[in-house]
Design a protein around this motif. Structure first.
Motif, PDB file in Angstrom:
ATOM      1  N   SER A  19       0.879  -1.616  -0.091  1.00  0.00           N
ATOM      2  CA  SER A  19      -0.523   0.004  -0.442  1.00  0.00           C
ATOM      3  C   SER A  19       0.645   1.382  -0.320  1.00  0.00           C
ATOM      4  O   SER A  19       2.003   1.593   0.833  1.00  0.00           O
ATOM      5  CB  SER A  19      -0.764   0.595   1.733  1.00  0.00           C
ATOM      6  N   LYS A  20       0.431   2.217  -0.622  1.00  0.00           N
ATOM      7  CA  LYS A  20       1.307   3.054  -1.097  1.00  0.00           C
ATOM      8  C   LYS A  20       1.402   4.169   0.294  1.00  0.00           C
ATOM      9  O   LYS A  20       1.946   5.309   0.477  1.00  0.00           O
ATOM     10  CB  LYS A  20       0.798   3.930  -2.185  1.00  0.00           C
ATOM     11  N   THR A  21      -0.162   4.067   0.814  1.00  0.00           N
ATOM     12  CA  THR A  21      -0.589   4.641   2.177  1.00  0.00           C
ATOM     13  C   THR A  21       0.162   4.636   3.660  1.00  0.00           C
ATOM     14  O   THR A  21       1.387   5.509   4.055  1.00  0.00           O
ATOM     15  CB  THR A  21      -2.025   4.848   2.192  1.00  0.00           C
ATOM     16  N   ALA A  22       0.528   3.117   3.366  1.00  0.00           N
ATOM     17  CA  ALA A  22       1.698   2.750   4.308  1.00  0.00           C
ATOM     18  C   ALA A  22       3.122   3.235   3.843  1.00  0.00           C
ATOM     19  O   ALA A  22       4.033   3.496   5.237  1.00  0.00           O
ATOM     20  CB  ALA A  22       1.220   1.119   4.301  1.00  0.00           C
ATOM     21  N   GLU A  23       3.037   3.062   2.949  1.00  0.00           N
ATOM     22  CA  GLU A  23       4.495   2.893   3.089  1.00  0.00           C
ATOM     23  C   GLU A  23       4.832   4.908   2.857  1.00  0.00           C
ATOM     24  O   GLU A  23       6.011   5.519   3.391  1.00  0.00           O
ATOM     25  CB  GLU A  23       5.207   3.512   1.329  1.00  0.00           C
ATOM     26  N   TYR A  24       4.276   5.781   2.779  1.00  0.00           N
ATOM     27  CA  TYR A  24       4.327   7.159   2.885  1.00  0.00           C
ATOM     28  C   TYR A  24       4.170   7.278   4.087  1.00  0.00           C
ATOM     29  O   TYR A  24       4.882   8.351   5.055  1.00  0.00           O
ATOM     30  CB  TYR A  24       3.196   8.016   2.004  1.00  0.00           C
ATOM     31  N   VAL A  25       3.651   6.832   5.083  1.00  0.00           N
ATOM     32  CA  VAL A  25       2.956   6.667   5.865  1.00  0.00           C
ATOM     33  C   VAL A  25       4.424   6.597   7.445  1.00  0.00           C
ATOM     34  O   VAL A  25       5.818   6.926   7.792  1.00  0.00           O
ATOM     35  CB  VAL A  25       2.853   5.924   7.386  1.00  0.00           C
ATOM     36  N   LEU A  27       7.516   6.506   4.987  1.00  0.00           N
ATOM     37  CA  LEU A  27       8.550   8.209   4.858  1.00  0.00           C
ATOM     38  C   LEU A  27       8.628   9.305   6.245  1.00  0.00           C
ATOM     39  O   LEU A  27       9.682   9.776   6.630  1.00  0.00           O
ATOM     40  CB  LEU A  27       8.143   8.616   3.341  1.00  0.00           C
ATOM     41  N   ALA A  28       7.145   8.999   6.309  1.00  0.00           N
ATOM     42  CA  ALA A  28       6.855  10.687   6.862  1.00  0.00           C
ATOM     43  C   ALA A  28       6.840  10.044   8.771  1.00  0.00           C
ATOM     44  O   ALA A  28       8.170  10.851   8.929  1.00  0.00           O
ATOM     45  CB  ALA A  28       4.968  11.035   7.187  1.00  0.00           C
ATOM     46  N   ILE A  33      11.667  11.602  12.219  1.00  0.00           N
ATOM     47  CA  ILE A  33      12.880  10.824  13.127  1.00  0.00           C
ATOM     48  C   ILE A  33      14.183  11.875  13.267  1.00  0.00           C
ATOM     49  O   ILE A  33      14.988  12.296  13.880  1.00  0.00           O
ATOM     50  CB  ILE A  33      13.491   9.722  13.112  1.00  0.00           C
ATOM     51  N   ILE A  34      14.041  12.318  11.539  1.00  0.00           N
ATOM     52  CA  ILE A  34      15.561  12.604  11.016  1.00  0.00           C
ATOM     53  C   ILE A  34      15.419  13.723  11.420  1.00  0.00           C
ATOM     54  O   ILE A  34      16.661  14.725  11.875  1.00  0.00           O
ATOM     55  CB  ILE A  34      15.444  12.328  10.309  1.00  0.00           C
ATOM     56  N   VAL A  35      14.213  14.323  11.472  1.00  0.00           N
ATOM     57  CA  VAL A  35      14.368  15.847  11.707  1.00  0.00           C
ATOM     58  C   VAL A  35      14.566  15.915  13.064  1.00  0.00           C
ATOM     59  O   VAL A  35      15.355  17.598  13.814  1.00  0.00           O
ATOM     60  CB  VAL A  35      13.717  16.734  11.318  1.00  0.00           C
ATOM     61  N   PHE A 271      10.163   3.597  17.856  1.00  0.00           N
ATOM     62  CA  PHE A 271      11.451   3.465  17.888  1.00  0.00           C
ATOM     63  C   PHE A 271      11.414   5.314  18.192  1.00  0.00           C
ATOM     64  O   PHE A 271      12.894   5.379  19.509  1.00  0.00           O
ATOM     65  CB  PHE A 271      12.378   3.680  16.991  1.00  0.00           C
ATOM     66  N   LEU A 272      10.919   5.405  17.536  1.00  0.00           N
ATOM     67  CA  LEU A 272      10.607   7.427  17.710  1.00  0.00           C
ATOM     68  C   LEU A 272       9.735   7.470  19.007  1.00  0.00           C
ATOM     69  O   LEU A 272      10.691   8.724  19.942  1.00  0.00           O
ATOM     70  CB  LEU A 272       9.847   8.339  16.824  1.00  0.00           C
ATOM     71  N   MET A 273       9.064   7.090  19.687  1.00  0.00           N
ATOM     72  CA  MET A 273       8.079   7.246  21.268  1.00  0.00           C
ATOM     73  C   MET A 273       8.847   6.428  21.985  1.00  0.00           C
ATOM     74  O   MET A 273       9.144   6.792  23.378  1.00  0.00           O
ATOM     75  CB  MET A 273       7.312   6.544  20.948  1.00  0.00           C
ATOM     76  N   TYR A 274       9.558   5.399  21.960  1.00  0.00           N
ATOM     77  CA  TYR A 274      10.071   4.493  23.064  1.00  0.00           C
ATOM     78  C   TYR A 274      11.497   4.904  23.651  1.00  0.00           C
ATOM     79  O   TYR A 274      12.100   4.678  24.387  1.00  0.00           O
ATOM     80  CB  TYR A 274      10.260   3.548  22.776  1.00  0.00           C
TER      81      TYR A 274
END
Length: 313
Positions: A19-25, A27-28, A33-35, A271-274
């Protein structure tokens, strides 16, 4: 299995959704995380500038331990992002490189907890044994304690490496998708990793509880030092809070066992949250609360802003 590094998830749970939606999420979240990491690096650069240009901070054991924690957390996030992206996008790398990355990432995870315990002990000595604080908590002793943290943190992986080498596994000659499970060639490794994390975090937790109780008791007995002692008690309590946040990353795999429809990007969210958020909070929790650091940070930021303004004009 207990995730001893808190960095990346079980590769069997990282399914590739078309699903493109899953890939977009996905990537977002990765870009977020990088920002956030780039913002964290900027603040780190400011604080390191303060550390290396201010002699009274550079020679203070408390600040040495604090800045070691910041550098350690930066390494943890950097290697964590790299390992997570490699695992999610299933990029194969040489086995020895994967193992080195895994050891660094896992050791920095453990070092954070050990650093929190050492900082709590420093506050304990400052409050409960103030006459010996200058003798016990020197800059040299702080540096020695940092070396000991890393030695203790690396001991389980020395055993781990011996087991891998003794198993005649072909890991060193293969390109692998770098996950924690890839590095397991013997069930004994899982036991060693799990037990070492449990023992390490239990010890750290007991040290923080002990120091907090002792500091609060001193604060109640000595009214002339109560405000200073209570502030130290709050600092140790913050150590406990951050330790709980770090331990939460060990439970991230549990949340990935159920919502399979989101397994493509859930490891990134976990990974972002914990893992990232507790470490992004470190400079705010410890740096900006400290009046001395806050003053020098403000001076450094204002100076850099003036420099940028002059260069533009």
């Amino acid at each position: 299995m207990l995730n001893s590094s808190g960095i990346y998830s079980n590769s069997s749970q990282v399914s590739i959704i078309g699903s493109k939606t899953a890939e977009y999420v996905k990537l977002a979240v990765a870009l977020l995380i990088i920002v956030c990491f780039c913002c964290f690096l900027y603040f780190m650069a400011v604080m390191l500038n303060v550390f290396f240009t201010t002699s009274n901070i550079r020679e203070n054991s408390r600040y040495i331990l604090f800045f070691h924690m910041l550098i350690n957390d930066t390494l943890y996030i950097a290697f964590g992002v790299l390992l997570l992206l490699l695992a999610i996008y299933r990029v194969a790398i040489p086995g020895p490189i994967c193992y080195v990355l895994y050891i660094i990432g896992s050791s920095t995870f453990r070092a954070t907890a050990y650093n929190l315990a050492t900082m709590a002990l420093e506050r304990y000595v400052a409050i409960c044994h103030p006459l010996r604080h200058g003798e016990l908590c020197t800059a040299q002793r702080a540096k020695v304690s940092i070396v000991l943290m890393w030695v203790v943190g690396l001991i389980p992986y020395a055993t781990d490496l011996i087991i891998i080498l003794a198993s005649n596994n072909k890991l060193s000659s293969l390109n692998v998708v770098c996950t924690q499970e890839t590095m397991v060639v013997n069930p004994v490794q899982i036991i060693i990793r799990s037990q070492s994390v449990i023992i390490g975090f239990t010890t750290v937790g007991l040290i923080i509880i002990f120091t907090y109780v002792r500091i609060i008791l001193i604060a109640q007995k000595i009214s002339s030092q109560s405000s200073f002692a209570l502030k130290a008690g709050k600092t140790v309590l913050l150590h406990a809070f951050q330790l709980v946040l770090c331990m939460a990353s060990l439970l991230s795999n549990v949340s990935e066992m159920y919502p399979n429809n989101y397994s493509a990007f859930l490891p990134l969210v976990n990974f972002l949250m914990y893992s990232c958020v507790p470490r992004f909070l470190s400079p705010l929790i410890y740096g900006l609360r400290d009046e001395v650091l806050r003053k020098y940070i403000r001076q450094t930021v204002l100076k850099s802003c003036r420099t940028v303004h002059v260069s533009k004009s």
